[in-house]
Write an enzyme that holds these catalytic residues in place. Structure first.
Site, PDB file in Angstrom:
ATOM      1  N   LYS A 109      -3.723  11.428 -13.780  1.00  0.00           N
ATOM      2  CA  LYS A 109      -4.640  10.321 -13.506  1.00  0.00           C
ATOM      3  C   LYS A 109      -5.134   9.671 -14.799  1.00  0.00           C
ATOM      4  O   LYS A 109      -5.337   8.452 -14.844  1.00  0.00           O
ATOM      5  CB  LYS A 109      -5.826  10.820 -12.675  1.00  0.00           C
ATOM      6  CG  LYS A 109      -5.469  11.172 -11.233  1.00  0.00           C
ATOM      7  CD  LYS A 109      -4.978   9.943 -10.464  1.00  0.00           C
ATOM      8  CE  LYS A 109      -4.780  10.247  -8.990  1.00  0.00           C
ATOM      9  NZ  LYS A 109      -4.297   9.064  -8.224  1.00  0.00           N
ATOM     10  N   TYR A 115      -3.486  17.289 -12.464  1.00  0.00           N
ATOM     11  CA  TYR A 115      -4.115  16.127 -11.834  1.00  0.00           C
ATOM     12  C   TYR A 115      -4.904  15.310 -12.860  1.00  0.00           C
ATOM     13  O   TYR A 115      -4.810  14.073 -12.877  1.00  0.00           O
ATOM     14  CB  TYR A 115      -5.029  16.604 -10.710  1.00  0.00           C
ATOM     15  CG  TYR A 115      -5.525  15.506  -9.800  1.00  0.00           C
ATOM     16  CD1 TYR A 115      -4.671  14.886  -8.898  1.00  0.00           C
ATOM     17  CD2 TYR A 115      -6.861  15.103  -9.821  1.00  0.00           C
ATOM     18  CE1 TYR A 115      -5.120  13.887  -8.046  1.00  0.00           C
ATOM     19  CE2 TYR A 115      -7.321  14.107  -8.970  1.00  0.00           C
ATOM     20  CZ  TYR A 115      -6.443  13.498  -8.092  1.00  0.00           C
ATOM     21  OH  TYR A 115      -6.897  12.500  -7.256  1.00  0.00           O
ATOM     22  N   ASN A 164      -2.000   4.022  -4.115  1.00  0.00           N
ATOM     23  CA  ASN A 164      -2.884   5.016  -3.516  1.00  0.00           C
ATOM     24  C   ASN A 164      -2.245   6.396  -3.419  1.00  0.00           C
ATOM     25  O   ASN A 164      -2.938   7.406  -3.501  1.00  0.00           O
ATOM     26  CB  ASN A 164      -3.298   4.544  -2.112  1.00  0.00           C
ATOM     27  CG  ASN A 164      -3.886   5.663  -1.285  1.00  0.00           C
ATOM     28  OD1 ASN A 164      -5.016   6.093  -1.488  1.00  0.00           O
ATOM     29  ND2 ASN A 164      -3.101   6.171  -0.337  1.00  0.00           N
ATOM     30  N   ILE A 218       0.854  -1.193   0.000  1.00  0.00           N
ATOM     31  CA  ILE A 218       0.000   0.000   0.000  1.00  0.00           C
ATOM     32  C   ILE A 218       0.883   1.233   0.000  1.00  0.00           C
ATOM     33  O   ILE A 218       1.707   1.423   0.900  1.00  0.00           O
ATOM     34  CB  ILE A 218      -0.919   0.021   1.243  1.00  0.00           C
ATOM     35  CG1 ILE A 218      -1.696  -1.290   1.361  1.00  0.00           C
ATOM     36  CG2 ILE A 218      -1.872   1.207   1.179  1.00  0.00           C
ATOM     37  CD1 ILE A 218      -2.247  -1.535   2.746  1.00  0.00           C
TER      38      ILE A 218
END
Length: 252
Positions: A161, A157, A90, A10
């Site tokens: 993404k 952003y 993440n 993670i």
């Protein structure tokens, strides 16, 4: 029969959704490798009490090369081959926020290294180093609705993404014929709007749509990190995980 040993890696595990995901995965049969730029001593205490094996690492994920080298070395030193291996990408940043004409290299490059380049190099290291384990593998990238529709002031952003979305599709295309048990399934999952520190940053930004985000908070329409993490863990366990490579948690 040997006991289950499901490995979860993670990123961005010390705060917000990453911390909530770590907490949600503290169940028997799991083994966690958690990486972040800072520590969360309370979460570390909870993990110790759970009895689940957790390795904590401090790493700057704006350094794509060192991030991949770190992950490769960690996977090379595992003392027990996992039953399955899952990489949860993440970690991410939202700034710089502002008009396209104001973009500058000094803030844009670290952003793209964190949100796109490091996830790519870490995925490469993950897939290379877990091949020897002969187990099913999953890659879950935390994406955003901003990857799929432009938002004024979020050009960095949105672009990062969107690139991550396409990278997950590329992973699936390359590993589509991987034979069991060495299967690979990759998903870019938009989790919805979550009440985290990133949202606080957005609410304080000079952004055309900032009022909408302030109203979401004021009207208690933000999902909690804990609730979202629970739903993501359930999503990871879906038998059809990977069948929709660009997905949205709000569809379930």
């Amino acid at each position: 029969m040997s006991e289950a040993n499901h490995l979860y890696i993670i990123t961005g595990a010390s705060r917000g959704l990453g911390a909530a995901l770590t907490n949600a995965l503290l169940v028997p049969g799991n083994r966690l490798i958690c990486v972040a730029r800072s520590r969360n001593t309370e979460l570390e205490r909870i993990a110790t009490l759970s009895g689940v094996p957790v390795a904590w690492h401090l790493q700057d994920l704006a350094q794509a090369g060192p991030a991949a080298t770190w992950l490769a070395s960690v996977l090379d030193t595992l003392d027990l081959p996992p039953t399955s291996a899952t990489l949860i990408l993440n970690a991410g940043v939202v700034e710089p926020i502002g008009p396209v004409a104001a973009l500058q290299e000094k803030s844009l490059v670290p952003h793209l290294l964190t949100n796109l380049a490091a996830p790519m190099t870490m995925t490469a290291a993950f897939l290379e180093r877990t091949e020897k384990f002969g187990c099913p593998r999953k890659v879950l990238a935390i994406s955003s609705g901003a990857a799929r529709r432009p938002i004024e002031g979020w050009s960095a952003y949105c672009a990062g993404k969107a690139g991550l979305d396409m990278f997950m599709r590329s992973v699936n295309a390359e590993y589509a014929q991987a034979e069991a048990p060495r299967t690979v399934r990759a998903v870019a999952l938009a989790p919805g709007v979550i009440d985290t520190g990133m949202q606080a940053t957005i609410r304080n930004a000079d952004l055309a749509q900032v009022q909408r985000f302030r109203e979401l908070k004021a009207n208690q329409q933000l999902a909690s990190a804990e609730e979202t993490a629970g739903r993501i863990v359930a999503y990871l366990h879906r038998p059809d995980f990977g069948s929709t490579e660009l997905d949205d948690l709000r569809n379930y």
